[in-house]
Design an enzyme around this catalytic site. Structure first.
Site, mmCIF file in Angstrom:
data_model
loop_
_atom_site.group_PDB
_atom_site.id
_atom_site.type_symbol
_atom_site.label_atom_id
_atom_site.label_comp_id
_atom_site.label_asym_id
_atom_site.label_seq_id
_atom_site.Cartn_x
_atom_site.Cartn_y
_atom_site.Cartn_z
ATOM 1 N N SER A 60 0.788 -1.234 0.000
ATOM 2 C CA SER A 60 0.000 0.000 0.000
ATOM 3 C C SER A 60 0.820 1.284 0.000
ATOM 4 C CB SER A 60 -0.929 0.013 1.216
ATOM 5 O OG SER A 60 -1.993 -0.890 1.049
ATOM 6 N N ALA A 61 2.135 1.196 -0.024
ATOM 7 C CA ALA A 61 2.934 2.419 -0.032
ATOM 8 C C ALA A 61 2.613 3.303 -1.230
ATOM 9 C CB ALA A 61 4.424 2.078 -0.016
#
Length: 495
Positions: A212-213
């Site tokens: 999810s970065a």
């Protein structure tokens, strides 16, 4: 392990009593040094002989009312029954009570591997248990973490001690990099294998799945449109996507709701209409998987982590600009930050130096069996909610470019890196925003999850500029736990 450490300014940086539950106790509980009641009851829960009746008794007599809500009986019986069947029961190794948390180290009889169970005791009723974490849990770090100020020269040894502790227990495989405010690399080291099949080691040049970065990248692209006056954080979704399938939702939902996880959208991957292997060239092509469904709650009334919200934001950027999210990302983030090794690669066309993720099977709740490659997890391609690949060098370069104002006007960025009223806790607009020591805030984003083979965290101490990236190819929360401790160290360094 490979490592590099460069000099900085020419200096090397180098309880209470409780009656036992009416569950069958294993024979070793009759030891002259008896276990505490919570430990004995938890061990008895995992005895295969306990069966559904024993688990139901534990649920009724041992869990607090809040714990019973957290663990409905049907799910409780399924999960802990599967653990009991797979392990053959556990033998006691050690117990460590820290406040309301009991760390119970046990050895699985069938696999003869040690695992640490995190048992959370109910704060309102210390005779009952609130939760037993049913996922692989990192071994608590036994070395003391510094509580006072840290000298830069002492940092590399402290980081090395912390990360090696986990790597030696096969609880971390990946790379860590720490960069000083000056831009010099204070610490860099690689552990484990990028590919077990071909015995390729991880190196600082290894590309890891970011999970999810990528959400912070999407937030920057949207904020760039705000800077250009093409929308605002409070623009209703319906103004940008007038054809959004759920018209009522689109009228009530704003860009701010989406960025702060307050829109009421879901996780995407468990939607019946979602096909992770289906090819697509634009993020907007994913909207039919979920956009017609009602939200879990009215926008702005609550907050819950959402992948779908950032898919919608990717579609918003595509609609306003007419370009794909991938082209926007390359021009506005990758090139400006100098992220030459990063990209959203097709699953079948991965470049060199990409780490294979290794994960525990979904039904292996405590990670008792060997990890397996995560080929079936990755899907066709990452998108605006996550799934890109990068290196620790690229991610620390990104964080430094962010703080230096190279990716977005500093004044506008300042609005995004503060916690939002009504939004997700310790989260701003597309960025994690976590207060650490006094006058120190961690800004960044992580990614990964249990049973994914993906875990990492990338952060910068906003007030001083100390940055780090920890990227791993094992399940969460192992790399993330290391990152928490490294962030706490960096918060104690001078600017």
């Amino acid at each position: 392990m490979s490592s590099t450490s460069l000099p900085l300014t020419r200096r090397s940086l180098i309880g209470s009593s409780l009656a036992l539950a009416a569950l069958p106790l294993p024979a070793f509980a009759q030891n002259p040094a008896p276990l505490d009641p919570h430990s004995a009851a938890v061990l008895a829960l995992f005895e295969p002989s306990a069966g559904p009746a024993g688990r139901a008794a534990f649920h009724a007599e041992r869990l607090s009312s809040a714990g019973q809500q957290r663990w409905p009986l049907t799910r409780f019986d399924k999960v802990f029954g599967e653990i009991a069947d797979l392990s053959g029961g556990f033998d006691f190794v050690a117990a460590d009570r820290r406040g309301a948390t009991l760390w119970l180290t046990v050895r699985a009889r069938r696999q003869q591997v040690e695992r640490t169970l995190r048992v959370r005791i109910d704060r309102e009723d210390v005779t009952r248990i609130f939760d037993i974490l049913a996922s692989p849990t990192p071994t608590p770090f036994v070395g003391p973490l510094p509580q006072g100020a840290i000298a830069p020269a002492d940092l590399p040894a402290l980081v090395a001690s912390r990360i090696t502790f986990s790597a030696m227990r096969d609880e971390f495989s990946g790379v860590c990099r720490v960069v000083a405010p000056s831009g010099e690399v204070a610490y860099e080291a690689a552990f484990g294998l990028a590919s077990r099949g071909s015995q390729v080691p991880n190196t600082p040049a290894t590309r890891f799945h970011l999970g999810s970065a990528d959400k912070s990248f999407t937030a920057l692209l949207v904020a760039g449109l705000v800077a250009e006056g093409r929308l605002t954080f409070d623009t209703p979704l319906a103004e940008v996507l007038p054809d959004y399938p759920n018209a009522d939702f689109a009228r009530a939902c704003t860009i701010r709701h989406l960025l702060s996880h307050a829109a009421g959208l879901g996780a995407l991957f468990n939607r019946p209409g979602y096909d992770g292997d289906k090819p697509y060239s634009r993020v907007a092509e994913l909207l039919p998987s979920f956009a017609a469904e009602p939200p879990a709650f009215a926008p702005g009334s609550s907050a819950a982590y959402s992948n779908e919200g950032f898919v919608v934001l990717g579609a918003v950027a595509e609609r306003i600009t007419g370009e794909s999210w991938y082209d926007l990302l390359d021009r506005h983030v990758y090139r400006r930050a100098g992220m030459q090794a990063s990209g959203h690669f097709l699953h079948q066309q991965l470049p060199e130096r990409v780490a294979v993720g290794y994960r525990y099977h979904q039904d292996d709740h405590l990670g008792l069996s060997p990890r397996q490659p995560n080929d079936d997890f990755r899907g066709y391609r990452g998108n605006s909610c996550g799934g890109g690949y990068s290196t620790v060098a690229d991610m620390t370069a990104y964080l430094r470019a962010l703080r230096d104002g190279k990716l977005l006007d500093r004044a506008l960025l300042g609005q995004m890196v503060v916690q939002q009223p009504g939004g997700l806790g310790e989260y701003g607009l597309g960025f994690m925003a976590e207060p650490l020591a006094e006058g120190r805030t961690l800004i960044g984003h992580g990614g990964g999850g249990p049973h994914s083979g993906v875990d990492g965290m990338n952060g910068i101490i906003w007030e001083t500029g100390w940055a780090f990236s920890v990227l791993g190819n094992y399940d969460a929360p192992f790399a993330g736990t290391i990152a928490d401790d490294i962030a706490a160290m960096l918060a104690r360094l001078p600017g």
